[in-house]
Design a protein around this motif. Structure first.
Motif, PDB file in Angstrom:
ATOM      1  N   SER A 146       0.873  -1.175   0.000  1.00  0.00           N
ATOM      2  CA  SER A 146       0.000   0.000   0.000  1.00  0.00           C
ATOM      3  C   SER A 146       0.910   1.225   0.000  1.00  0.00           C
ATOM      4  CB  SER A 146      -0.917  -0.006   1.221  1.00  0.00           C
ATOM      5  OG  SER A 146      -0.152  -0.032   2.414  1.00  0.00           O
ATOM      6  N   ASN A 147       0.356   2.361  -0.344  1.00  0.00           N
ATOM      7  CA  ASN A 147       1.151   3.599  -0.332  1.00  0.00           C
ATOM      8  C   ASN A 147       1.631   3.884   1.083  1.00  0.00           C
ATOM      9  OD1 ASN A 147       1.041   4.389  -3.084  1.00  0.00           O
ATOM     10  ND2 ASN A 147      -1.078   5.026  -2.796  1.00  0.00           N
ATOM     11  N   GLY A 148       2.848   4.404   1.196  1.00  0.00           N
ATOM     12  CA  GLY A 148       3.403   4.744   2.514  1.00  0.00           C
ATOM     13  C   GLY A 148       4.344   3.672   3.014  1.00  0.00           C
ATOM     14  N   THR A 149       4.202   3.309   4.294  1.00  0.00           N
ATOM     15  CA  THR A 149       5.086   2.341   4.938  1.00  0.00           C
ATOM     16  C   THR A 149       4.436   0.961   4.949  1.00  0.00           C
ATOM     17  OG1 THR A 149       6.073   4.035   6.339  1.00  0.00           O
ATOM     18  CG2 THR A 149       6.307   1.760   7.081  1.00  0.00           C
ATOM     19  N   ASN A 150       5.225  -0.053   4.633  1.00  0.00           N
ATOM     20  CA  ASN A 150       4.779  -1.444   4.654  1.00  0.00           C
ATOM     21  C   ASN A 150       5.758  -2.248   5.482  1.00  0.00           C
ATOM     22  OD1 ASN A 150       2.560  -1.928   2.286  1.00  0.00           O
ATOM     23  ND2 ASN A 150       3.922  -0.238   1.803  1.00  0.00           N
ATOM     24  N   VAL A 151       5.240  -3.177   6.275  1.00  0.00           N
ATOM     25  CA  VAL A 151       6.081  -4.024   7.121  1.00  0.00           C
ATOM     26  C   VAL A 151       5.882  -5.476   6.697  1.00  0.00           C
ATOM     27  CG1 VAL A 151       6.535  -4.792   9.481  1.00  0.00           C
ATOM     28  CG2 VAL A 151       5.939  -2.406   9.044  1.00  0.00           C
ATOM     29  N   ILE A 152       6.986  -6.128   6.353  1.00  0.00           N
ATOM     30  CA  ILE A 152       6.951  -7.547   5.989  1.00  0.00           C
ATOM     31  C   ILE A 152       7.479  -8.330   7.196  1.00  0.00           C
ATOM     32  CG2 ILE A 152       7.773  -9.311   4.403  1.00  0.00           C
ATOM     33  CD1 ILE A 152       8.129  -7.080   2.305  1.00  0.00           C
ATOM     34  N   SER A 153       6.621  -9.130   7.795  1.00  0.00           N
ATOM     35  CA  SER A 153       6.976  -9.907   8.986  1.00  0.00           C
ATOM     36  C   SER A 153       7.632 -11.222   8.586  1.00  0.00           C
ATOM     37  CB  SER A 153       5.733 -10.195   9.825  1.00  0.00           C
ATOM     38  OG  SER A 153       5.153  -8.982  10.251  1.00  0.00           O
ATOM     39  N   MET A 154       8.758 -11.507   9.190  1.00  0.00           N
ATOM     40  CA  MET A 154       9.524 -12.718   8.923  1.00  0.00           C
ATOM     41  C   MET A 154       9.864 -13.349  10.278  1.00  0.00           C
ATOM     42  SD  MET A 154       9.884 -12.191   5.591  1.00  0.00           S
ATOM     43  CE  MET A 154      11.101 -13.351   5.037  1.00  0.00           C
ATOM     44  N   SER A 155      10.452 -14.550  10.259  1.00  0.00           N
ATOM     45  CA  SER A 155      10.979 -15.135  11.487  1.00  0.00           C
ATOM     46  C   SER A 155      12.081 -16.134  11.142  1.00  0.00           C
ATOM     47  CB  SER A 155       9.873 -15.796  12.322  1.00  0.00           C
ATOM     48  OG  SER A 155       9.271 -16.841  11.617  1.00  0.00           O
ATOM     49  N   VAL A 156      12.816 -16.535  12.159  1.00  0.00           N
ATOM     50  CA  VAL A 156      13.928 -17.476  12.006  1.00  0.00           C
ATOM     51  C   VAL A 156      13.959 -18.358  13.251  1.00  0.00           C
ATOM     52  CG1 VAL A 156      15.611 -15.853  13.001  1.00  0.00           C
ATOM     53  CG2 VAL A 156      16.400 -17.669  11.466  1.00  0.00           C
TER      54      VAL A 156
END
Length: 181
Positions: A146-156
């Protein structure tokens, strides 16, 4: 009156000389270097500086939790990749691909490169934003932007890659690439 003027001039000279001497006696102690880094990208988003050079500190796990080959410890550590200033006029999706040293005994996981004192039989398993295993050199599931800030959540998480893991340090380094579509 001449004596008063001479006294004022003499007093001014003394004060001026004292101030000059004080200014001349300052010292500079300590110095340093500041390294400025950045880049200009031709992409729909920019990767935040915190994500670009991140460190993920995994919690300690017991050797007992690393008993079964092919299984993770069950204590995955979440982290995020933040994309800023996104403009979705042209591209509306993003995927993440991690590049790093894959383990020779189990393809797709990050090798433990801790060196001296390293745990053996242990590697790191990445998980994509959908929560599924994400092998090194493979694209994650698509994330809608989406326009603006995007957060992609990951894990390890730690993963056992041999029948007999041993305790020790676990470290690995991976770079990531964002692909837009």
């Amino acid at each position: 009156m001449k004596k008063d003027i001479l006294a004022i001039i003499a007093g001014s000279l003394i004060v001026g000389t004292a101030l000059s001497a004080q200014a001349a006696s300052t010292t500079s102690i300590g110095s340093g270097t500041i390294h400025f880094m950045g880049s200009v990208v031709d992409a729909p988003c920019s990767v935040s500086a915190d994500s670009e050079h991140g460190i993920v500190m995994l919690d300690q796990v017991s050797l007992k939790s690393m008993a079964t080959k092919g299984e993770t410890s069950g204590q995955a550590k979440a982290f995020n990749i933040s994309l800023e200033d996104c403009d979705v006029t042209t591209y509306t999706n993003a995927t993440v691909t991690f590049h790093g040293q894959s383990n020779a005994d189990q393809a797709g996981v990050l090798a433990n490169t801790a060196g001296s004192g390293a745990a053996t039989g242990v590697a790191l398993q990445m998980f994509g934003p959908d929560g599924n295993k994400l092998d090194v050199e493979k694209e994650s599931s698509k994330q809608i932007l989406s326009n603006g800030t995007n957060v992609i959540s990951m894990s390890v998480d730690y993963v056992t890659i041999s029948d007999a893991a041993t305790a020790g340090a676990v470290e690995s380094v991976a770079t990531f690439q964002i692909t837009y579509s």
